[in-house]
Design a protein around this motif. Sequence first.
Motif, short mmCIF file in Angstrom:
data_model
loop_
_atom_site.label_atom_id
_atom_site.label_comp_id
_atom_site.label_asym_id
_atom_site.label_seq_id
_atom_site.Cartn_x
_atom_site.Cartn_y
_atom_site.Cartn_z
N ALA A 12 0.83 -1.20 0.00
CA ALA A 12 0.00 0.00 0.00
C ALA A 12 0.87 1.25 0.00
O ALA A 12 0.67 2.17 -0.82
N ASP A 31 9.33 3.51 7.62
CA ASP A 31 9.01 2.12 7.99
C ASP A 31 10.01 1.65 9.02
O ASP A 31 11.21 1.91 8.90
N GLN A 39 5.07 -6.86 4.26
CA GLN A 39 5.02 -8.31 4.38
C GLN A 39 5.08 -8.98 3.01
O GLN A 39 5.80 -9.94 2.80
N GLN A 132 7.43 -17.41 7.59
CA GLN A 132 7.64 -16.91 6.23
C GLN A 132 8.72 -15.84 6.20
O GLN A 132 9.60 -15.83 5.34
N GLU A 302 -3.95 -3.23 4.34
CA GLU A 302 -4.49 -4.13 5.37
C GLU A 302 -4.80 -3.41 6.68
O GLU A 302 -5.56 -3.92 7.49
C1 LIG Z 1 3.66 -11.80 8.48
C2 LIG Z 1 2.75 -11.63 7.29
C3 LIG Z 1 3.04 -12.24 6.08
C4 LIG Z 1 2.22 -12.09 4.96
N1 LIG Z 1 2.53 -12.71 3.80
C5 LIG Z 1 1.67 -12.61 2.73
C6 LIG Z 1 1.91 -13.29 1.52
O1 LIG Z 1 2.90 -14.03 1.41
N2 LIG Z 1 1.05 -13.16 0.50
C7 LIG Z 1 -0.05 -12.37 0.60
O2 LIG Z 1 -0.80 -12.25 -0.35
N3 LIG Z 1 -0.30 -11.70 1.74
C8 LIG Z 1 0.52 -11.82 2.81
N4 LIG Z 1 0.22 -11.18 3.98
C9 LIG Z 1 -0.93 -10.32 4.02
C10 LIG Z 1 -0.33 -8.92 3.79
O3 LIG Z 1 -0.54 -8.17 4.95
C11 LIG Z 1 -0.83 -8.18 2.58
O4 LIG Z 1 -0.95 -8.97 1.46
C12 LIG Z 1 0.06 -6.99 2.24
O5 LIG Z 1 1.38 -7.11 2.67
C13 LIG Z 1 -0.59 -5.81 2.84
O6 LIG Z 1 0.13 -4.70 2.50
P1 LIG Z 1 0.13 -3.39 3.35
O7 LIG Z 1 0.93 -2.41 2.61
O8 LIG Z 1 -1.24 -3.04 3.72
O9 LIG Z 1 0.83 -3.77 4.73
P2 LIG Z 1 2.25 -4.42 5.08
O10 LIG Z 1 2.82 -5.13 3.96
O11 LIG Z 1 2.02 -5.17 6.33
O12 LIG Z 1 3.17 -3.15 5.41
C14 LIG Z 1 3.00 -2.36 6.55
C15 LIG Z 1 4.31 -1.75 6.92
O13 LIG Z 1 4.09 -0.76 7.90
C16 LIG Z 1 5.16 -0.76 8.79
N5 LIG Z 1 4.70 -0.17 10.04
C17 LIG Z 1 3.60 -0.49 10.77
N6 LIG Z 1 3.52 0.28 11.86
C18 LIG Z 1 4.59 1.12 11.83
C19 LIG Z 1 5.04 2.15 12.71
N7 LIG Z 1 4.36 2.50 13.82
N8 LIG Z 1 6.16 2.81 12.38
C20 LIG Z 1 6.86 2.48 11.24
N9 LIG Z 1 6.46 1.51 10.39
C21 LIG Z 1 5.34 0.84 10.68
C22 LIG Z 1 5.54 -2.21 8.91
O14 LIG Z 1 6.87 -2.35 9.31
C23 LIG Z 1 5.27 -2.75 7.52
O15 LIG Z 1 6.45 -2.79 6.75
C24 LIG Z 1 1.06 -11.29 5.08
C25 LIG Z 1 0.78 -10.68 6.31
C26 LIG Z 1 1.60 -10.84 7.40
C27 LIG Z 1 1.25 -10.18 8.68
#
Ligand SMILES: Cc1cc2nc3c(=O)[nH]c(=O)nc-3n(C[C@H](O)[C@H](O)[C@H](O)COP(=O)(O)OP(=O)(O)OC[C@H]3O[C@@H](n4cnc5c(N)ncnc54)[C@H](O)[C@@H]3O)c2cc1C
Lengths: 473, 102, 399
Positions: A12, A31, A39, A132, A302
């Motif tokens: 995102a 981050d 993730q 993972q 997410e």
């Molecule tokens: C451990 C894990 C593994 C996953 N693996 C998969 C997968 O293999 N395939 C799949 O389809 N989906 C997977 N998922 C679901 C995954 O969350 C989503 O597919 C996708 O990564 C969501 O993207 P996002 O950008 O919303 O959040 P994320 O990818 O979770 O990114 C959020 C980021 O925000 C950062 N962050 C949060 N709070 C703070 C703060 N206070 N200060 C600084 N940084 C912060 C974190 O370090 C993280 O890097 C996984 C989820 C988890 C929890």
Amino acid sequence: MPDLLIVGAGPAGLSATNKAGQLGLDCVVVDENTSAGGQYYRQPPVAWANDRPSDRLLRGRAKIERATAAATFRLGCAVYGIDAEHRIWLDQDGSVERVEPACVLLATGAYDRPVAFPGWTLPGVMSAGSAQALIKSQQVRPGARAVVAGSGPFLYVVALELLHAGVHVIEVIEAATVRSALPFLPDSMRYPARLAELVGYALPLLRAGVRIRRGAMISSAGGDQRLEEVRVRPVRSGANDPPLERVIDADLLCVGYGFAASTELAQLAGCTLAWDRGLQQNVPAYDEWQATSADGVFVAGEASGLGGAPVAECEGELAAIGVARHLGRISDAGAQRMAEPIRSRLRRLRRFASLLPRLFPAPPELAELARPETIVCRCQNVTFERALEAVTHAGATTLNEVKTTTRCGMGWCQGRICGGLLPSLLAQRAGTGFDPASGFTARNPVRPVQVSSLAAIGRVEPSDHGGPGPDHP
Amino acid sequence: MDASSSPQLDRLAGPRRGSALTIDVDGEPIPCFAGETIAVAILTVRSWISQDAVRRRGLYCGIGVCFECVVAVEGVPGIRACITLVHEGMFVQTRLDAEIDA
Amino acid sequence: MDTLSKSAPACDPGQRLTADVVVIGAGIIGASCAFALARAGLAVHLVERDAPARGTSGACEGNLVLWDRPTSADLHLAMWSHQRWAELAVELPAQTGIDIEYDRKGSLMIVRDEGDVAAAQVKCAWLAAEGVPLEWLDQAGVHAAEPDLAPDIALAVHFPADAQIEPRLATAALVSAARGLGARIHNHEAVLSIESSEAATMVQTVRHRITASWVVVAAGVWTPDVLRMLGVDLQVSARKGQIAIVAGAPIKVHHKVMEASYMTTVANDETELQVAAVVEATRAGSILMGSSRLLTHPNDRRVDLEVVNRIVAKGVSLFPGLASGKVVRSYAGVRPLSPDHSPIIGPLPMAPRVVLATGHEGGGVMMGAATGDLVACLIAGRAAPVPFEPYLPSRFFSH
Ligand SMILES: Cc1cc2nc3c(=O)[nH]c(=O)nc-3n(C[C@H](O)[C@H](O)[C@H](O)COP(=O)(O)OP(=O)(O)OC[C@H]3O[C@@H](n4cnc5c(N)ncnc54)[C@H](O)[C@@H]3O)c2cc1C
Ligand SMILES: Cc1cc2nc3c(=O)[nH]c(=O)nc-3n(C[C@H](O)[C@H](O)[C@H](O)COP(=O)(O)OP(=O)(O)OC[C@H]3O[C@@H](n4cnc5c(N)ncnc54)[C@H](O)[C@@H]3O)c2cc1C
Ligand code: FES
């Protein structure tokens, strides 16, 4: 100060960064991880050579490279606090700083939903995501003999990754059954490619001799100071029915019963929350531009609801457009034009995403597992019995009341783990009208921050409050 | 070494890691590689990361959310071993006992 | 959950109830009143719009400290309360199974600035004359008492009788004990209106209409809102205070340790931010750092992270070893401050069946135990160990 501060460099946050770059926004990405990707695009350390990078890793790397060119990246930097004026506090290796961007995008992602069962605190029992991450970014084999238990496609992804890393994956314990999924199959058939992807995970597992048990779930974990055996049971076996339990020798148990969104920063920013059926928790509500109820605060990915990486990416792009529109950098009409194709894609993606928790629900029977002596707050080692007493004896009906008398949620993790499991657990086990939608009030700092760092800036008397009290240093 | 303390993790053979270095965990030298987390360094020699008055602790969320893996680094408590990278000579304390219990 | 009392009539959930006393607010003050009244044999209904200790009593520390009391009225009530807490520390766990974590650890007033010495001497002379045990400590004495204090601290006063409780647990225990004595607890039930006549009062909540002989208003900083329901205007201001909680600091804090300037911040009418160092350890092992004071509105529980920085800087100047700990949490509460800094306890002159119990500012936990007893004495028409007059609301309505 920047136009936009993006918290989280996952799918995102990265998509938002790239779109914001195209729109000419001055953007900072923060981050706490030392590498970008979140993730989904989790990266190994940059310096490590890798002969056979996966397709996803390469896509992630390309995306990160583009984003790095479009914004200032601050990795290994935690956002530890946000106040109602949207002043944001950063902690980079103990150096604390306050920023006041025009807008904030909270793309803080999710974490594996915790489930308390006997033995879940033993070393060797970990979330599926943890295993993972160990493989993907640290390139280690997380155990020798593994059981993967949970519900949903993520289980198979992780099981497959374990297999490739040389782990003997003994069984995948899947709570859902074909029968429980039946009512949703017609809907699912409209997404053949996605279904094929799911099957694509399962086939190699079966070929490698991994047993996939449907309609089963974790019962307990045992061992002397570390995981030695896993007990599993049919989901519907009635509470603690020993004859139906099976014991599997294992030194790794990966648990994945869905995700919980990281919403503390949104709560602290004063965003209105709304109940999310898929996540079974309150998440920030947002409009068609991903804007929350708090002025200038946006959410994507997410952190505001289930969806997976493709949804997170669309939401990130939309949010960037929303920010540019909010700041008057693009016209409303221009924004609408840009948003339309993204929205139609999102609609389709979200429809599929909303099917997943129905196809693979976390079974309510999980709430049967905790025993009186089972720890529910890992930080403070508070047992289930004590938390239950807060409800049955002291009459607590919300999680905050449980905290008042048990210290659940007062430890290092600030209640993310016990706060994720206690509401449904207490609602089902106490049987007295405990509110399953209650949660802990989020507290600053959302990450512990070193006293010396705060003292260093606290000593400088801010000019705007020159307290005339007798307390001048 | 008894079964309860044999390592949780093995390094995969494939990738070329960062340079070799040594960290100090409660006075014991532990060899590891640049780019690795403290958790990985410790769990390649034993089955747990830290120990409090009640129990041994390993990894739980693995992504910096649960604080199960906290250790003290150079005297600073509350450091998440799962997301903090090692550096040469890093001093890590893993006996939490009563003291880190917030 | 709610236990029907022996004395309180059974309720038709449809809504009409009668009682001897309705207590509004289940903070430490309302809980103490409910307990004392129930013990006096009265049929009590305790009505709380949230849950016990979810207001200021859940966002404070639990110091039972005498030397910061700004007025004699406060001090006398506090001394009585001091004794009551020592008794309750035994009674409440026995009755309820809830340990209120009473600890007679003593407090230290750190006198660091030249300017504070004279003020501390005057204060201590007064306290000693009132019968508060204290001893002056020189540099060696200070560091024998608190080895981790900053080495340059050379003067302090030790108050050996001061103690500490866990205010959330204490509130929970008082509520539970009141329930055990037949009181009925209405959580998540806001009071919407009150009517008062010569003979009786009527309290309308979101669920019930309770007719009672007496109403006790213990609504903390929200007391003015409740009084407005009766058309009465009384000023209770909201003074926000913040706490920072530290884990992992490799130090021991044996006493409750406060800067002498703390008493000035309590006593003055400053409207701008004031910060004075207060440091204490909890039984759970964490260390609490306060304190701040800022006039605000009753619902302002937002943490200002700038203020956290200032609190932390002050704390570190007392205990340098705190620097290597981490702040894991912070929270804010709003202290109910009366116009003359003394608590407001007693009947409203214009509605004598409505009894107030509020205005304890930074000493509601300290004075909480005796406040309940004082209210019970007033309502039961009994004499109390302290005179009623200094606390009566009539002092604000005389003209
Ligand atoms: C451990 C894990 C593994 C996953 N693996 C998969 C997968 O293999 N395939 C799949 O389809 N989906 C997977 N998922 C679901 C995954 O969350 C989503 O597919 C996708 O990564 C969501 O993207 P996002 O950008 O919303 O959040 P994320 O990818 O979770 O990114 C959020 C980021 O925000 C950062 N962050 C949060 N709070 C703070 C703060 N206070 N200060 C600084 N940084 C912060 C974190 O370090 C993280 O890097 C996984 C989820 C988890 C929890
Ligand atoms: C940071 C801080 C540190 C402190 N440290 C100490 C200390 O160490 N020692 C000490 O003695 N004191 C201390 N205090 C002061 C102490 O916390 C207060 O004096 C005390 O908690 C006040 O208690 P209360 O019961 O009057 O108010 P509250 O605890 O606020 O209770 C009032 C209750 O009334 C309820 N209510 C309001 N309106 C309605 C309605 N319409 N219907 C139903 N219910 C209603 C509220 O929900 C609330 O629960 C501290 C305060 C702060 C902020
Ligand atoms: S294992 Fe959860 S924070 Fe490290």
